[in-house]
Scaffold this active site. Sequence first.
Site, short mmCIF file in Angstrom:
data_model
loop_
_atom_site.label_atom_id
_atom_site.label_comp_id
_atom_site.label_asym_id
_atom_site.label_seq_id
_atom_site.Cartn_x
_atom_site.Cartn_y
_atom_site.Cartn_z
CB CYS A 2 31.89 -33.46 -61.90
SG CYS A 2 32.35 -35.15 -62.72
NE ARG A 27 28.88 -28.33 -62.73
CZ ARG A 27 29.21 -27.72 -63.77
NH1 ARG A 27 28.41 -26.46 -64.33
NH2 ARG A 27 30.12 -27.61 -64.75
CD1 TRP A 78 26.18 -37.13 -65.70
CD2 TRP A 78 27.79 -36.89 -67.18
NE1 TRP A 78 25.70 -37.40 -66.88
CE2 TRP A 78 26.79 -37.45 -67.73
CE3 TRP A 78 29.13 -37.09 -68.04
CZ2 TRP A 78 26.66 -37.78 -69.11
CZ3 TRP A 78 29.09 -37.31 -69.22
CH2 TRP A 78 27.89 -37.60 -69.76
CG ASN A 102 33.87 -30.43 -64.21
OD1 ASN A 102 33.50 -31.51 -64.78
ND2 ASN A 102 33.21 -29.30 -64.19
N GLY A 103 35.80 -32.64 -65.42
CA GLY A 103 36.43 -32.50 -67.04
C GLY A 103 37.05 -33.73 -67.39
CD GLU A 492 11.78 -28.71 -75.30
OE1 GLU A 492 12.90 -28.91 -76.25
OE2 GLU A 492 12.31 -28.33 -74.15
CE LYS A 496 12.29 -30.61 -71.38
NZ LYS A 496 13.08 -29.73 -72.30
CD GLU A 499 15.62 -33.41 -70.51
OE1 GLU A 499 14.64 -32.76 -71.19
OE2 GLU A 499 16.87 -32.88 -70.29
CG HIS A 515 6.86 -39.02 -96.29
ND1 HIS A 515 6.67 -39.13 -97.59
CD2 HIS A 515 6.48 -37.89 -95.94
CE1 HIS A 515 6.23 -38.21 -98.19
NE2 HIS A 515 6.05 -37.12 -97.08
CE LYS A 616 19.16 -26.47 -66.27
NZ LYS A 616 18.15 -26.93 -66.92
O1 M6R Z 1 23.03 -25.56 -71.72
P1 M6R Z 1 22.61 -25.57 -73.02
O2 M6R Z 1 21.42 -24.88 -73.55
O3 M6R Z 1 23.67 -25.46 -74.20
O4 M6R Z 1 22.25 -27.28 -73.01
C1 M6R Z 1 21.81 -27.91 -74.31
C2 M6R Z 1 21.06 -29.44 -73.95
O5 M6R Z 1 22.06 -30.13 -73.16
C3 M6R Z 1 19.85 -29.18 -73.16
O6 M6R Z 1 18.97 -28.16 -73.69
C4 M6R Z 1 19.33 -30.66 -72.96
O7 M6R Z 1 18.76 -31.07 -73.91
C5 M6R Z 1 18.15 -30.38 -71.83
N1 M6R Z 1 18.34 -31.30 -70.95
C6 M6R Z 1 16.72 -30.41 -72.40
O8 M6R Z 1 15.88 -30.45 -71.48
#
Ligand code: M6R
Length: 621
Positions: A2, A27, A78, A102-103, A492, A496, A499, A515, A616
Amino acid sequence: MCGIVGYAGTRPALDVLINGLKRLEYRGYDSSGVALFFEGKIEIQKSQGKVENIERLLQQLPAERKNAYRVGIGHTRWATHGKPTTQNAHPHRTGHVVLVHNGIIENYLEIKQELIAKGHRPASETDSELFGFLVLDAMDGGLGLVEAVRMSFLRLHGSCSVVVMSEKEPGMVVGVRNGTPLVAAADEQGGGVIASDAQPIIEYSRDVYFLEDGDMVIATEKGLTFSEIRLGQPVRRTPIHVDWSIERLDKQGFDHYMLKEIHEQSVTVVDTLNEMLDRAKADPFPLAARPGAELLSSASDMTLVACGTSWHAALLGKYWLERFARVPVSVDYASEYRYREPVLQPRSVVVGISQSGETADTLAVIKDMKRRGVGTIGLTNVRGSTIAREVQASFHTSAGPEIGVAATKTFTAQMLSMLLWAGHLGVKRKTLPPTMAVRLFDDVIRLPLLLNDLLARDGALVRATKEIAEKVRNSKGFFFMGRGYSFPIALEGALKLKEIAYVHAEGYAAGELKHGPIAMLDESMTVVVIAPKDTWRDKSVSNLEEVRARGARIIGVGSAGDTQMERLSDFWIPVNTAGLDEGLSPFLTAPVVQLLSYYLAVLKGTDVDKPRNLAKSVTVE
Ligand code: M6R
């Protein structure tokens, strides 16, 4: 995960809180709220959904009232414990005590039972609210706010931060950090601001205090004071100067932060080169002298641990470090590695890669390795982040603030940093022949220009990805495939797309398709084949033919002038790899998959910068 803001000072506190929460929405954005002092009483406004909902609620207040607040706390959530409802939104009130958290409070059940036995009735499903009862009881037992927060916090297990106020002691905001980040700064106009990261703070001061675990900070109109929570003794903390400019926190005319951040990648490369290298030296790959460079050089082997996109960057790091420096490298998901029994050598080095520098699993690995006496390196994009401070030696990627939840420019900065490590070690260990080192380094220096051309604002790539996205928007699913350096880019691309566009996508090493996954291919599927001219290109073309034979639509991503690839693809996206070492193609193919996912997400109408269910900074396991 959060976001927390707290303010006590001379400015209109509501503006500080709302602006701060907007900067922290990355966050978490399930619900949000603010609590503000007015004539000795605390008023709370909260709502399900994004911060804009709170802003709408507050519009009903008369302007004089809005300007009158000077002390308050805010939160964007969150959800972990309890649904993302208005009732579960923070701030939580317990009598005269109001808090944001937060946490996770791991022993919340035990505390809840104890509180219920005492006759308390928590109103929300959150673990956070329980902390308020602890503080209330402590204050009712005669303690002041600061001491009550301290004693109550000592009862908690788990990683969390709290920021608390009480109507019994107006004008004061008390924050504690243990495990999840909390930073603070003295407002140059008088007062202090506390937040989950530096973004809401740099408007008021660039000198930011990154609290240590077990630190308590008190903000009043007079400024900040720090103490530790074990004994409540005052502590001195030194601020870190943050060089991010406020302009870089805005969209600068782009529709989304993610789009702006994709387009910023040539600047990211320049800034990361400047950060990592000592350009006064004439040799290729002149890594600036710092403890991390020494630790890298002494490593017998390296384990790169990361999550998500950072893990994909780590895969590329492995390819470069193995090829150029001939160092054995393994790559692991932090969430797996932390529970394994890895075999390490006396000179093994574990590298934590994380743009946020706060990811719980990556941090846990670093802490564990430190305990075992293993050398640790961090590669983060946030100076003063927890991982940056926990590791033996820290490197900083200079991507600047990345606000879109989807990592884009930080991915490029991570890749580049590891490529520079590989080149530097290769030169030092003489595993990279001098002529090749010079050529490779020249290629690296060309990257900003190549990216500038590739990412021209209304250039060919933007037009192509937009048009293709329109044509494939109704595909049932997507595969991204590549070999060698294009394999991590395929992973990746799929991440993306899932996500931000919420479309099913998988990334595969092209050789693995037959496979199993090939059984899924038919006319309803789209396959993105990433195959620039390199060692693996011909093999990928054979795999492309196999895909074609099953009727799937093909988006080919390859080297400009590759007419065979162009002919075999339904849609063709060329990138200029001419004369470039084949190991550098990811820097050009990554923006392609980023933009493709971006435009598909826009067509699907998703909230690109704040995709559902994500945050994030992932500070929970
Ligand atoms: O802050 P970090 O690089 O450790 O985060 C790792 C992942 O949570 C982060 O890369 C996540 O997969 C992204 N939202 C991808 O775009």
